[in-house]
Design a protein around this motif. Sequence first.
Motif, PDB file in Angstrom:
ATOM      1  N   SER A 160     -24.105 -50.710 -16.739  1.00 51.51           N
ATOM      2  CA  SER A 160     -23.966 -52.133 -17.031  1.00 51.51           C
ATOM      3  C   SER A 160     -22.764 -52.353 -17.932  1.00 51.51           C
ATOM      4  CB  SER A 160     -25.227 -52.653 -17.721  1.00 51.51           C
ATOM      5  OG  SER A 160     -25.351 -52.061 -19.005  1.00 51.51           O
ATOM      6  N   LYS A 161     -22.309 -53.581 -17.995  1.00 50.60           N
ATOM      7  CA  LYS A 161     -21.203 -53.943 -18.887  1.00 50.60           C
ATOM      8  C   LYS A 161     -21.587 -53.649 -20.338  1.00 50.60           C
ATOM      9  CE  LYS A 161     -17.354 -56.215 -20.043  1.00 50.60           C
ATOM     10  NZ  LYS A 161     -16.612 -55.383 -20.955  1.00 50.60           N
ATOM     11  N   GLU A 162     -22.859 -53.896 -20.692  1.00 50.31           N
ATOM     12  CA  GLU A 162     -23.318 -53.638 -22.048  1.00 50.31           C
ATOM     13  C   GLU A 162     -23.192 -52.160 -22.401  1.00 50.31           C
ATOM     14  OE1 GLU A 162     -25.242 -55.257 -19.732  1.00 50.31           O
ATOM     15  OE2 GLU A 162     -25.020 -57.301 -20.484  1.00 50.31           O
ATOM     16  N   ILE A 195     -21.767 -52.281 -12.902  1.00 53.75           N
ATOM     17  CA  ILE A 195     -22.665 -52.825 -11.892  1.00 53.75           C
ATOM     18  C   ILE A 195     -23.109 -54.225 -12.290  1.00 53.75           C
ATOM     19  CG2 ILE A 195     -23.528 -50.616 -11.037  1.00 53.75           C
ATOM     20  CD1 ILE A 195     -26.021 -51.198 -12.890  1.00 53.75           C
ATOM     21  N   GLU A 196     -23.235 -55.034 -11.326  1.00 52.97           N
ATOM     22  CA  GLU A 196     -23.755 -56.381 -11.539  1.00 52.97           C
ATOM     23  C   GLU A 196     -25.249 -56.349 -11.276  1.00 52.97           C
ATOM     24  OE1 GLU A 196     -21.915 -58.881 -12.707  1.00 52.97           O
ATOM     25  OE2 GLU A 196     -20.226 -57.495 -12.736  1.00 52.97           O
ATOM     26  N   LYS A 197     -25.992 -57.089 -12.056  1.00 57.55           N
ATOM     27  CA  LYS A 197     -27.444 -57.127 -11.887  1.00 57.55           C
ATOM     28  C   LYS A 197     -27.809 -58.161 -10.830  1.00 57.55           C
ATOM     29  CE  LYS A 197     -28.517 -55.514 -16.487  1.00 57.55           C
ATOM     30  NZ  LYS A 197     -29.251 -55.708 -17.700  1.00 57.55           N
ATOM     31  N   GLN A 254     -25.929 -43.402 -16.327  1.00 59.77           N
ATOM     32  CA  GLN A 254     -25.611 -43.337 -17.750  1.00 59.77           C
ATOM     33  C   GLN A 254     -26.635 -44.050 -18.622  1.00 59.77           C
ATOM     34  OE1 GLN A 254     -23.012 -41.668 -19.436  1.00 59.77           O
ATOM     35  NE2 GLN A 254     -23.127 -40.631 -17.473  1.00 59.77           N
ATOM     36  N   GLU A 255     -27.506 -44.842 -18.015  1.00 63.48           N
ATOM     37  CA  GLU A 255     -28.480 -45.610 -18.776  1.00 63.48           C
ATOM     38  C   GLU A 255     -29.914 -45.131 -18.558  1.00 63.48           C
ATOM     39  OE1 GLU A 255     -27.187 -50.005 -18.997  1.00 63.48           O
ATOM     40  OE2 GLU A 255     -26.515 -49.268 -17.047  1.00 63.48           O
ATOM     41  N   ALA A 256     -30.086 -44.137 -17.709  1.00 64.32           N
ATOM     42  CA  ALA A 256     -31.429 -43.669 -17.368  1.00 64.32           C
ATOM     43  C   ALA A 256     -32.163 -43.146 -18.603  1.00 64.32           C
ATOM     44  CB  ALA A 256     -31.351 -42.574 -16.307  1.00 64.32           C
ATOM     45  N   ASP A 257     -33.438 -43.492 -18.688  1.00 59.07           N
ATOM     46  CA  ASP A 257     -34.311 -43.048 -19.771  1.00 59.07           C
ATOM     47  C   ASP A 257     -35.738 -43.047 -19.211  1.00 59.07           C
ATOM     48  OD1 ASP A 257     -35.733 -42.503 -22.048  1.00 59.07           O
ATOM     49  OD2 ASP A 257     -34.982 -44.220 -23.193  1.00 59.07           O
ATOM     50  N   PRO A 258     -36.093 -41.990 -18.482  1.00 55.61           N
ATOM     51  CA  PRO A 258     -37.393 -41.953 -17.818  1.00 55.61           C
ATOM     52  C   PRO A 258     -38.580 -42.159 -18.751  1.00 55.61           C
ATOM     53  CG  PRO A 258     -36.014 -40.149 -17.062  1.00 55.61           C
ATOM     54  CD  PRO A 258     -35.296 -40.793 -18.208  1.00 55.61           C
TER      55      PRO A 258
END
Length: 157
Positions: A10-12, A78-80, A111-115
């Motif tokens: 994400s942009k964030e 990525i755009e949501k 890069q944002e995955a956190d299972p």
Amino acid sequence: MIAENKFKMSKERYDELVEELYYLQTVREKEVAEQIKEARSFGDLSENSEYDEAKTEQGKLYSKIAEMQNVIDNAEIIEKSGRAGRVSLGSKVTVKDESGDEDTYEIVGSQEADPMHLRVSDDSPIGRALVDRKKGDKVVVHAPAGDFTLEILAVKH
């Protein structure tokens, strides 16, 4: 030349990485340089454990900076959004498993995955099974521990 992998995020998340990289290249790099300078003042470098530790820390820092720079250089923002009612990056998907337990997963880039917090990558077995599916679909997840079925109860963007 070998093509680099793209890192979906994400942009964030991208902004967080840029900010952290800036910190490492400015503040942290100066701190480590100061540690090395101080350790040099202790005398003979061949028997100076403080110097060895500071140089090791510098190596780790430069490695982390290079890794982060690679991720930033190869970031794919990525755009949501996705097709109406379909699971895509940024979707929150409520599913029911074979035993009737319900969970809500958020589909994110690698890069944002956190299972542990139910944020799964679109490249993970669950993410791959859910992407582009819709409410009411039953999907088979091909996981290393074995296959299992999930029913999609809701999709939110």
